[in-house]
Design a protein around this motif. Structure first.
Motif, short mmCIF file in Angstrom:
data_model
loop_
_atom_site.label_atom_id
_atom_site.label_comp_id
_atom_site.label_asym_id
_atom_site.label_seq_id
_atom_site.Cartn_x
_atom_site.Cartn_y
_atom_site.Cartn_z
N TYR A 38 3.68 -0.15 4.71
CA TYR A 38 3.43 1.25 5.04
C TYR A 38 4.73 2.06 4.96
O TYR A 38 5.80 1.55 5.25
N ASN A 51 0.86 -1.17 0.00
CA ASN A 51 0.00 0.00 0.00
C ASN A 51 0.89 1.22 0.00
O ASN A 51 2.11 1.11 0.14
N GLU A 82 -5.91 -0.66 9.48
CA GLU A 82 -6.68 -0.92 8.25
C GLU A 82 -8.11 -0.40 8.38
O GLU A 82 -8.62 0.24 7.46
N ARG A 137 -9.75 2.66 6.27
CA ARG A 137 -10.91 2.34 5.43
C ARG A 137 -12.08 3.27 5.74
O ARG A 137 -12.69 3.85 4.83
#
Length: 173
Positions: free
Chosen positions: A29, A3, A116, A120
């Motif tokens: 990350y 990500n 997460e 989100r």
């Protein structure tokens, strides 16, 4: 898991900061560390982050004060991380702008899942998946309405070529 999320860890315990940074880096990350509230505030002025992990018991400026200063500058998801286990500390932190709270010592999997989930929720609530709105730090560009917003106020003089220069700059960051 790859990500491109950028996370700022604000934790004065060097060992815990380094271990958390290593864990998050291993999970894709991009991580920056700060070891005090004042260092964190300087980093936030110079860089853009997607999420902050904030220890409450920091030297100098306490985490609760750092939280207030950050939230007054920008809307960014913050997870409080602390050894404080009393309900009042957790409730007050969330009421004052934190998006979640995790107690030390924490399980690595729990920390990852909380990150997460907060990312989100934040992306859904800000429409970050909507390509009509671009974000950089406290600046938002509505590409459909051709409107620039900073610190929750419309930038009235930003139109035409100024707007397109901002749009290009945000797309490159």
């Amino acid at each position: 898991m790859e990500n491109s999320f950028s996370i700022l860890i604000i934790e004065d315990d060097v060992l815990l900061n380094d271990m958390t940074k290593r864990l998050l880096t291993q999970h894709g990350y991009c991580v920056t560390s700060a070891y005090s509230g004042s260092e964190a505030l300087l980093l936030i002025e110079k860089s853009s982050f997607d999420l902050i992990l904030l220890d409450l018991m920091l030297p100098g400026i306490p985490g609760e004060i750092v939280l207030g200063k950050i939230k007054s500058m920008m809307d960014i998801p913050i997870i409080g991380v602390s050894a404080k286990t009393d309900v009042d500390s957790k409730v007050n932190l969330i009421r004052n702008g934190a998006d979640d709270y995790i107690t030390k010592p924490f399980d690595n999997q729990e920390l990852l899942v909380r990150i997460e989930a907060v990312l989100r929720r934040f992306r859904k609530s800000t429409g970050a998946n909507d390509s009509k709105t671009l974000h950089f730090k406290d600046l938002s560009l509505d590409t459909e309405a051709m409107e620039a917003i900073s610190h929750y106020q419309s930038l009235k003089g930003c139109f035409g070529s100024s707007f397109f220069i901002l749009r290009l700059s945000i797309n490159k960051s």
